[in-house]
Write a protein that holds these residues in place. Sequence first.
Motif, PDB file in Angstrom:
ATOM      1  N   GLY A  12      -4.744 -15.101 -18.230  1.00 44.82           N
ATOM      2  CA  GLY A  12      -4.414 -15.295 -19.652  1.00 44.82           C
ATOM      3  C   GLY A  12      -5.196 -14.376 -20.575  1.00 44.82           C
ATOM      4  O   GLY A  12      -5.979 -13.538 -20.123  1.00 44.82           O
ATOM      5  N   THR A  13      -5.011 -14.563 -21.865  1.00 48.96           N
ATOM      6  CA  THR A  13      -5.644 -13.683 -22.853  1.00 48.96           C
ATOM      7  C   THR A  13      -7.156 -13.869 -22.921  1.00 48.96           C
ATOM      8  O   THR A  13      -7.885 -12.924 -23.194  1.00 48.96           O
ATOM      9  CB  THR A  13      -5.034 -13.956 -24.245  1.00 48.96           C
ATOM     10  N   THR A  14      -7.620 -15.084 -22.689  1.00 48.91           N
ATOM     11  CA  THR A  14      -9.059 -15.296 -22.808  1.00 48.91           C
ATOM     12  C   THR A  14      -9.727 -15.689 -21.489  1.00 48.91           C
ATOM     13  O   THR A  14     -10.941 -15.647 -21.387  1.00 48.91           O
ATOM     14  CB  THR A  14      -9.367 -16.412 -23.840  1.00 48.91           C
ATOM     15  N   GLN A  82      -0.861 -12.794 -19.102  1.00 46.30           N
ATOM     16  CA  GLN A  82      -0.668 -12.440 -20.508  1.00 46.30           C
ATOM     17  C   GLN A  82       0.273 -11.219 -20.481  1.00 46.30           C
ATOM     18  O   GLN A  82       0.101 -10.309 -19.663  1.00 46.30           O
ATOM     19  CB  GLN A  82      -1.995 -12.086 -21.163  1.00 46.30           C
ATOM     20  N   ARG A  83       1.236 -11.210 -21.368  1.00 46.94           N
ATOM     21  CA  ARG A  83       2.237 -10.150 -21.283  1.00 46.94           C
ATOM     22  C   ARG A  83       1.862  -8.980 -22.209  1.00 46.94           C
ATOM     23  O   ARG A  83       0.945  -9.098 -23.011  1.00 46.94           O
ATOM     24  CB  ARG A  83       3.612 -10.707 -21.662  1.00 46.94           C
ATOM     25  N   GLU A  84       2.543  -7.893 -22.073  1.00 46.05           N
ATOM     26  CA  GLU A  84       2.443  -6.699 -22.936  1.00 46.05           C
ATOM     27  C   GLU A  84       1.133  -5.926 -22.826  1.00 46.05           C
ATOM     28  O   GLU A  84       1.092  -4.720 -23.043  1.00 46.05           O
ATOM     29  CB  GLU A  84       2.658  -7.032 -24.437  1.00 46.05           C
ATOM     30  N   THR A  85       0.033  -6.623 -22.550  1.00 43.76           N
ATOM     31  CA  THR A  85      -1.282  -5.973 -22.476  1.00 43.76           C
ATOM     32  C   THR A  85      -1.211  -4.816 -21.467  1.00 43.76           C
ATOM     33  O   THR A  85      -0.685  -4.973 -20.368  1.00 43.76           O
ATOM     34  CB  THR A  85      -2.353  -7.019 -22.098  1.00 43.76           C
ATOM     35  N   SER A 134       3.953  -3.269 -32.762  1.00 47.61           N
ATOM     36  CA  SER A 134       2.797  -2.867 -31.947  1.00 47.61           C
ATOM     37  C   SER A 134       2.468  -3.903 -30.872  1.00 47.61           C
ATOM     38  O   SER A 134       1.682  -3.627 -29.963  1.00 47.61           O
ATOM     39  CB  SER A 134       1.579  -2.659 -32.848  1.00 47.61           C
ATOM     40  N   TYR A 135       3.062  -5.082 -30.955  1.00 48.90           N
ATOM     41  CA  TYR A 135       2.892  -6.147 -29.964  1.00 48.90           C
ATOM     42  C   TYR A 135       3.234  -5.666 -28.539  1.00 48.90           C
ATOM     43  O   TYR A 135       2.557  -5.993 -27.577  1.00 48.90           O
ATOM     44  CB  TYR A 135       3.803  -7.295 -30.415  1.00 48.90           C
ATOM     45  N   PHE A 136       4.275  -4.875 -28.429  1.00 48.56           N
ATOM     46  CA  PHE A 136       4.797  -4.525 -27.098  1.00 48.56           C
ATOM     47  C   PHE A 136       4.044  -3.311 -26.506  1.00 48.56           C
ATOM     48  O   PHE A 136       3.340  -2.591 -27.216  1.00 48.56           O
ATOM     49  CB  PHE A 136       6.302  -4.287 -27.194  1.00 48.56           C
ATOM     50  N   GLY A 241       5.770 -13.179 -16.452  1.00 54.10           N
ATOM     51  CA  GLY A 241       4.959 -13.248 -17.660  1.00 54.10           C
ATOM     52  C   GLY A 241       4.702 -14.716 -17.969  1.00 54.10           C
ATOM     53  O   GLY A 241       5.531 -15.581 -17.655  1.00 54.10           O
ATOM     54  N   ASP A 242       3.563 -15.017 -18.583  1.00 56.62           N
ATOM     55  CA  ASP A 242       3.173 -16.431 -18.673  1.00 56.62           C
ATOM     56  C   ASP A 242       4.164 -17.314 -19.441  1.00 56.62           C
ATOM     57  O   ASP A 242       4.349 -18.476 -19.098  1.00 56.62           O
ATOM     58  CB  ASP A 242       1.738 -16.595 -19.203  1.00 56.62           C
ATOM     59  N   GLN A 243       4.809 -16.774 -20.452  1.00 57.35           N
ATOM     60  CA  GLN A 243       5.732 -17.622 -21.225  1.00 57.35           C
ATOM     61  C   GLN A 243       7.011 -17.903 -20.454  1.00 57.35           C
ATOM     62  O   GLN A 243       7.554 -19.012 -20.485  1.00 57.35           O
ATOM     63  CB  GLN A 243       6.021 -17.000 -22.587  1.00 57.35           C
ATOM     64  N   GLN A 244       7.497 -16.905 -19.757  1.00 55.57           N
ATOM     65  CA  GLN A 244       8.673 -17.130 -18.919  1.00 55.57           C
ATOM     66  C   GLN A 244       8.316 -18.066 -17.765  1.00 55.57           C
ATOM     67  O   GLN A 244       9.108 -18.917 -17.356  1.00 55.57           O
ATOM     68  CB  GLN A 244       9.195 -15.795 -18.358  1.00 55.57           C
ATOM     69  N   GLY A 263      -0.549 -21.901 -26.553  1.00 52.29           N
ATOM     70  CA  GLY A 263      -1.681 -21.214 -25.903  1.00 52.29           C
ATOM     71  C   GLY A 263      -2.474 -20.484 -26.962  1.00 52.29           C
ATOM     72  O   GLY A 263      -2.626 -20.984 -28.081  1.00 52.29           O
ATOM     73  N   THR A 264      -2.968 -19.282 -26.624  1.00 53.44           N
ATOM     74  CA  THR A 264      -3.644 -18.440 -27.617  1.00 53.44           C
ATOM     75  C   THR A 264      -2.702 -18.266 -28.798  1.00 53.44           C
ATOM     76  O   THR A 264      -3.053 -18.428 -29.959  1.00 53.44           O
ATOM     77  CB  THR A 264      -3.940 -17.049 -27.016  1.00 53.44           C
ATOM     78  N   GLY A 265      -1.466 -17.912 -28.446  1.00 52.21           N
ATOM     79  CA  GLY A 265      -0.384 -17.882 -29.424  1.00 52.21           C
ATOM     80  C   GLY A 265       0.517 -19.069 -29.147  1.00 52.21           C
ATOM     81  O   GLY A 265       0.167 -19.968 -28.376  1.00 52.21           O
TER      82      GLY A 265
HETATM   83  O1  G3P Z   1       2.863 -12.366 -25.219  1.00 55.86           O
HETATM   84  C1  G3P Z   1       1.528 -12.754 -25.126  1.00 55.86           C
HETATM   85  C2  G3P Z   1       1.392 -13.988 -24.271  1.00 55.86           C
HETATM   86  O2  G3P Z   1       1.895 -13.738 -23.007  1.00 55.86           O
HETATM   87  C3  G3P Z   1      -0.042 -14.482 -24.252  1.00 55.86           C
HETATM   88  O3  G3P Z   1      -0.097 -15.718 -23.675  1.00 55.86           O
HETATM   89  O4  G3P Z   1      -1.158 -17.782 -22.884  1.00 55.86           O
HETATM   90  O5  G3P Z   1      -2.520 -15.740 -23.009  1.00 55.86           O
HETATM   91  O6  G3P Z   1      -1.729 -16.903 -25.082  1.00 55.86           O
HETATM   92  P1  G3P Z   1      -1.473 -16.589 -23.679  1.00 55.86           P
END
Ligand code: G3P
Length: 494
Positions: A12-14, A82-85, A134-136, A241-244, A263-265
């Motif tokens: 994940g992001t964190t 976490q996606r896109e990163t 810029s997200y992607f 990807g985590d959301q899917q 989540g984070t978002g």
């Molecule tokens: O698109 C960003 C998303 O995948 C981040 O997810 O759970 O790390 O907030 P999360």
Amino acid sequence: MTQKYIIALDQGTTSCRTVILNKEEKIVAKTQEEFKQIFPQSGWVEHDANEILQTQLSTLQKAIEQAKISPLEIAGIGITNQRETTVVWNKNTGKPIYNAIVWQDKRTAATCELLKETGLENYVRKTTGLVIDSYFSATKIHWILNTIEGAQEDAEKGNLLFGTIDSWLLWNLTNGKVHATDYSNASRTMLYDIKNLCWDDTLVKELNIPISMLPEVKPSSFHFGNYELDGVQIPIAGIAGDQQSALFGQACFKKGEAKNTYGTGCFMLMNTGENLEYSEDGLISTIAWGINNKVYYALEGSVFVAGSAIQWLRDGLQMINNAEESELFAEKVTEENPVYVVPAFAGLGAPYWDMYARGAVFGLTRDTGKNHLIKATLQSLAYQTKDILDVMQKDSMLQLSSLKVDGGACANNLLMQFQADILNVSVERPEEIETTVMGAAYLAGFCVGFWQQNEIISKRKIDKTFTPSFSKEKREKLYRTWQKAVERTKDWID
Ligand code: G3P
């Protein structure tokens, strides 16, 4: 020895997490470690890709120790991320040439403006399902190649590889043998043609990204390669990807089924089946997953700041010691909360898509206290969700009878009740809120024949349903004020 377990890696992001599940879908081990967030400049967010890898491997090792299992008992591994990163690394040395640029990072906003000026907006939408933002990943790759000395040349020589975090982990777990991703992650790069299922020549050329550095794209439930552990070859058999993955983990397999993850978002996805549908109002179209030779799509509303606003209360404002406390303080505000927090810390995502918006607090009076701010921050998660749900219902022409929720903040009863109240839709919290890891585990488990799809649907249990209680008048009045507040945060940065 029979294979009794599936492992899900959740990057994940964190934090990095590893979860081990048995055949009955019960969690037998769970480990989690945070890693560094790097903020080199205002609006920039980076991660050390090597630290992510080491942290992920450490959680994996500790989970295996916790569960006291042998590698021979592991049927497969699923990865969710976490996606896109964006990571770019040298395939000969295995070293990233720059830190991972995180999905929240805004440094490429100007490049996005230039892209819009070339008239590509509609093309990007039709081809990739996304808005130019810029997200992607696309403009992040472009930035790395343009900024790091010699990178463009090296990429053209075929020495550099790009990957979202799933690809980076996969490449390392397979000892550099497999450079691949799945449809769901590819669909977040702004370079992937989600209808024809290929990298898009026009966009790749526009951003000067050599196609040789892009990963092969495979179904989400697929045998990508093996991870060797103590001499045992364990199949890596699922990636999403985590959301899917959370949509899959909530068993939203049918068209029209939706979930919201806090989540984070905050990310709301609705399965649109095998049809690629477009939104008229700022939602994006994305690939949900590929399985059994089919590709499924989703409409998505992405909110950039949700759980991270609660983190801000804890770390930035130091108003709470932990996320759970937010509920206790918020409960103390028994009257209607006149304070509104718009946490546009990283601009506004769906449905507004304003890279230049920034956060603000409205409605302060002399008697405003910490409890009001805490409650308003929690409520901002619910308001942002309403922004998305309204558009999603309009675009899909489907009325949701209930919203399935998951993610850390859905444990907060006050937030979930307010969510139901402001949406006027019941909110369903499952017993197992670890739906993101469940999704990756299911994708891997289906691929290796550990589970069958119909087995898992029958097992989904609801923990609690929150029923709406606000009058129409109250709901509409509160929401109007929220919309007014959002308007005032827009286009803040010059
Ligand atoms: O698109 C960003 C998303 O995948 C981040 O997810 O759970 O790390 O907030 P999360």
